[in-house]
Design an enzyme around this catalytic site. Structure first.
Site, mmCIF file in Angstrom:
data_model
loop_
_atom_site.group_PDB
_atom_site.id
_atom_site.type_symbol
_atom_site.label_atom_id
_atom_site.label_comp_id
_atom_site.label_asym_id
_atom_site.label_seq_id
_atom_site.Cartn_x
_atom_site.Cartn_y
_atom_site.Cartn_z
ATOM 1 N N HIS A 1 1.270 -3.047 0.803
ATOM 2 C CA HIS A 1 0.697 -2.039 -0.086
ATOM 3 C C HIS A 1 -0.832 -1.991 -0.027
ATOM 4 O O HIS A 1 -1.425 -1.047 -0.549
ATOM 5 C CB HIS A 1 1.108 -2.308 -1.536
ATOM 6 C CG HIS A 1 2.551 -2.082 -1.824
ATOM 7 N ND1 HIS A 1 3.209 -0.908 -1.501
ATOM 8 C CD2 HIS A 1 3.491 -2.886 -2.407
ATOM 9 C CE1 HIS A 1 4.476 -0.997 -1.865
ATOM 10 N NE2 HIS A 1 4.673 -2.186 -2.415
ATOM 11 N N ASP B 1 11.209 -3.083 3.143
ATOM 12 C CA ASP B 1 10.956 -3.379 1.737
ATOM 13 C C ASP B 1 11.354 -2.154 0.915
ATOM 14 O O ASP B 1 11.203 -1.010 1.367
ATOM 15 C CB ASP B 1 9.468 -3.678 1.558
ATOM 16 C CG ASP B 1 9.106 -4.143 0.165
ATOM 17 O OD1 ASP B 1 8.867 -5.344 -0.014
ATOM 18 O OD2 ASP B 1 9.028 -3.287 -0.748
ATOM 19 N N ASP C 1 13.750 -6.828 -1.628
ATOM 20 C CA ASP C 1 13.851 -6.241 -2.952
ATOM 21 C C ASP C 1 14.774 -5.037 -3.020
ATOM 22 O O ASP C 1 14.903 -4.419 -4.079
ATOM 23 C CB ASP C 1 12.470 -5.894 -3.512
ATOM 24 C CG ASP C 1 11.508 -5.370 -2.477
ATOM 25 O OD1 ASP C 1 11.936 -5.088 -1.347
ATOM 26 O OD2 ASP C 1 10.310 -5.238 -2.788
ATOM 27 N N HIS D 1 10.002 -0.740 -1.480
ATOM 28 C CA HIS D 1 8.874 0.096 -1.889
ATOM 29 C C HIS D 1 8.172 0.657 -0.661
ATOM 30 O O HIS D 1 8.123 0.015 0.392
ATOM 31 C CB HIS D 1 7.892 -0.717 -2.732
ATOM 32 C CG HIS D 1 8.537 -1.374 -3.913
ATOM 33 N ND1 HIS D 1 8.801 -2.724 -3.966
ATOM 34 C CD2 HIS D 1 8.991 -0.851 -5.076
ATOM 35 C CE1 HIS D 1 9.383 -3.014 -5.122
ATOM 36 N NE2 HIS D 1 9.517 -1.891 -5.805
#
Length: 368
Positions: A141, A178, A266, A180
């Site tokens: 990120h 991931d 996740d 996200h």
């Protein structure tokens, strides 16, 4: 040993701030025992599980030197690095969006990036066939000047820039599974043709305003960015559909010299920050597919870099399944939630909906 495993106990000593899940404590938000969901236990328990099963005896267990300031500066401006280092030296604090750290946080983040760098370099130099970097804090990120999503340095981007600078590769593909959106990696390479960035993620999970399928890159990088936003509840079959129908064809067309996976766990069925219903078997199967693609396209050069995953109980089993698929080690850690997660998988109607969305994405990518 064909598989390298890059890790360092000091990465588990990275500390966050006074949070309850992702909310700052204060007002009506009470403190919790767990604090931030990004904590060392998911990673430490993976290493512990590896030791108990004997997996660690089948891997080339390695450490790394921290990434140097010069290496970090290929991605992050000196102004950001100086601010981060000064705050770290003075006892820690918080910069960006909810990315707290304690004293020495700069050095630990540089070590995390160094683990990713050395894993990629070792694979490109033929020292190991493939590798896993247990990096912490995570990185996908982090924007050049704005850390967010628990990420303080862009680990994978730093590793790629180091490999490109050394002339060890000319074209590298990143597959980010991931849950996200990998907004940092995307932004860093958005106008670059030599790095293909692919992100599979739960749509509008985090960040809320990035990850659209129509975002395909810019300038020289037009067409070298692929976002695959998936609906909540996608499940095991939907993830593999996305890999088979979208990711693998893109890799084949790009012909990379190496594949790097932003390996977050996740998307699992019991993760507190997602609703995607993946299982340890999902991560095993995705690893098997990416390993086969790497065998076909780039002499097996495959590196997985640890990102998110916030279930202390389940992340170790998901990670162990990935290492089993990566290494062919004759050890196993049977999934204790396999039956439960299988029973929660979406039914045929939901699967048909996901298949239709993937067909729509195929058309988007054909046009762009």
């Amino acid at each position: 040993m064909r598989t390298g495993f890059f890790w360092d106990e000091r990465c588990f000593w990275h500390s966050g701030g006074n949070y309850a899940l992702t909310l700052p404590v204060g007002g009506l938000v009470q403190p919790t025992m767990g604090g931030l969901p990004e904590n060392p236990e998911t990673k430490r328990r993976l290493v512990n599980l590896m030791r108990v099963t004997g997996m660690d005896r089948h891997l080339a267990m390695r450490g790394a030197e921290p990434a140097s300031e010069a290496e970090l500066a290929r991605v992050h401006p000196h102004s950001y690095l100086s601010e981060f280092k000064a705050l770290s030296d003075s006892g820690g604090g918080e910069i960006g969006l909810r990315t707290p750290f304690g004293r020495g946080g700069y050095e630990i983040a540089a070590l995390s990036a160094g683990l990713a760098r050395d894993a990629l370099v070792a694979v490109l130099r033929g020292e190991v066939e493939n590798a896993y970097a247990l990096s912490r804090p995570p990185g996908h990120h982090c924007l050049p000047e704005f850390p967010n999503g628990f990420c303080l340095l862009a680990n994978i981007a730093i590793a790629i820039e180091s490999a490109l600078d050394q002339g060890l590769a000319g074209r590298i593909a990143v597959v980010d599974w991931d849950v996200h959106h990998g907004n940092g990696t995307e932004a860093i390479f958005y106008d670059r043709a030599e790095v293909l960035t692919i992100s599979l993620h739960q749509e509008r999970n985090y960040p809320l305003d990035t990850g659209d399928a129509e975002d395909r890159g810019a300038g020289a990088g037009l067409g070298a960015n692929m976002n695959i936003p998936l609906p909540p509840g996608t499940g095991h079959r939907g993830h593999l559909q996305a890999i088979d129908r979208l990711v693998l064809p893109a890799l084949e067309a790009f012909e990379p010299d190496a594949i790097v996976v932003a390996c977050g766990f996740d998307a699992s069925a019991v993760d507190p920050l997602s609703r995607m219903l993946a299982s340890a078997e999902t991560f095993r199967a995705m690893t098997q597919r990416l390993r086969a693609a790497a065998d076909d396209l780039c002499d097996g050069r495959l590196v997985l870099v640890h990102e998110g995953g916030y279930s202390e109980v389940y992340v170790p089993f998901c990670g162990h399944a990935v290492l089993e698929a990566l290494s062919d080690a004759p050890v196993a850690a049977p999934d204790p939630l396999a039956e439960t997660v299988a029973a929660r998988q979406p039914g045929p109607r939901h699967d048909r909906m996901v298949e239709g969305l993937i067909s729509d994405l195929e058309e988007v990518f054909r046009q762009g």
